[in-house]
Design an enzyme around this catalytic site. Sequence first.
Site, mmCIF file in Angstrom:
data_model
loop_
_atom_site.group_PDB
_atom_site.id
_atom_site.type_symbol
_atom_site.label_atom_id
_atom_site.label_comp_id
_atom_site.label_asym_id
_atom_site.label_seq_id
_atom_site.Cartn_x
_atom_site.Cartn_y
_atom_site.Cartn_z
ATOM 1 N N ASP A 90 0.804 -1.220 0.000
ATOM 2 C CA ASP A 90 0.000 0.000 0.000
ATOM 3 C C ASP A 90 0.836 1.268 0.000
ATOM 4 O OD1 ASP A 90 1.040 -0.285 2.511
ATOM 5 O OD2 ASP A 90 -0.824 0.076 3.599
ATOM 6 N N GLU A 91 2.072 1.175 -0.447
ATOM 7 C CA GLU A 91 2.935 2.351 -0.468
ATOM 8 C C GLU A 91 3.762 2.385 -1.738
ATOM 9 O OE1 GLU A 91 4.377 3.852 3.743
ATOM 10 O OE2 GLU A 91 4.941 1.759 3.431
#
Length: 302
Positions: free
Chosen positions: A138-139
């Site tokens: 998620d980054e």
Amino acid sequence: ELLGYAGKGSKGGELHQYGELDLPTLADDLAQVVEELDLPADHRLVLLGHSMGGMVTMQLLERHPGLAARVDGLVWLATSPGGMASSPFGMPLRTAAKRCPDAVFLPVDFPAYERVSAEVMGTLRGLPDAAVQVLGWDEAFVGLDTEDPAAAAAAIQRAVLGATGLHCSIGIGDTTVRAKNATDLGKPRGTFQLTRENWLAVMGGRPVRDLWGIGSRLSQRMAGLSIITVADLAAADEAGLVAEFGPRTGPYLLGLGRGAGPDRVDETPWVARAHGHERTFQEDLATPEQVRGALDELAGAV
């Protein structure tokens, strides 16, 4: 009308009577409950998830898009384990298991995470002239040449929301270090910008633990050098840092304190150096046969 639903095992019953439970199973159970209500097709829903129910509703929306389209609102109440004072949200599972030995840990739905992550990263890569460096599920860093970074960040948020239904926070910076730290300051759903000009004004008074890449052990060692805040680290003597942390880590930490880092995104694909698989057992493995069986199962999953 308000309907209360308690999932399997949520009232203190013996979990083993239901077999192995996970979040997708509980979400599917909830979807079946809604289906059994035989509501009109245009009936709108508001879901309220208490404690683990918050995670169940997340899975419900992911696994049942037809049902998700009928949801007008979500309410999450105490979805972090606030009742466990010794196990705060975000604690590593191994540590949480030691502190709360009676806790029940549900398996993570890795395929769902990987599928949604691929959708998000695909959306980022689809941005015009964007360089994307994936950091995890998620980054990611996104490199753009733009005169208006705030507008570009807002455009990225709209693109991700439109493609996946997910909100995101964005940190803007003139280095990857500043951008990464700015992300936390933009949460939730916002943006924040850190540059050379405002770095110390914003970050200087914060503890060094707030910096990306500095954990509790490093911060404790720095405290022994009277380095408590980011401003302390930025003004630290490099020779002292080298003496304590070594010729590579010392200058690196000094750079972190000043927000220094790459100013270009590295698109080189990440290649895993190792592969593994883990499982949290609800009961201790007591015999050599059980341990060997678990090892065989885990090895086969890698």
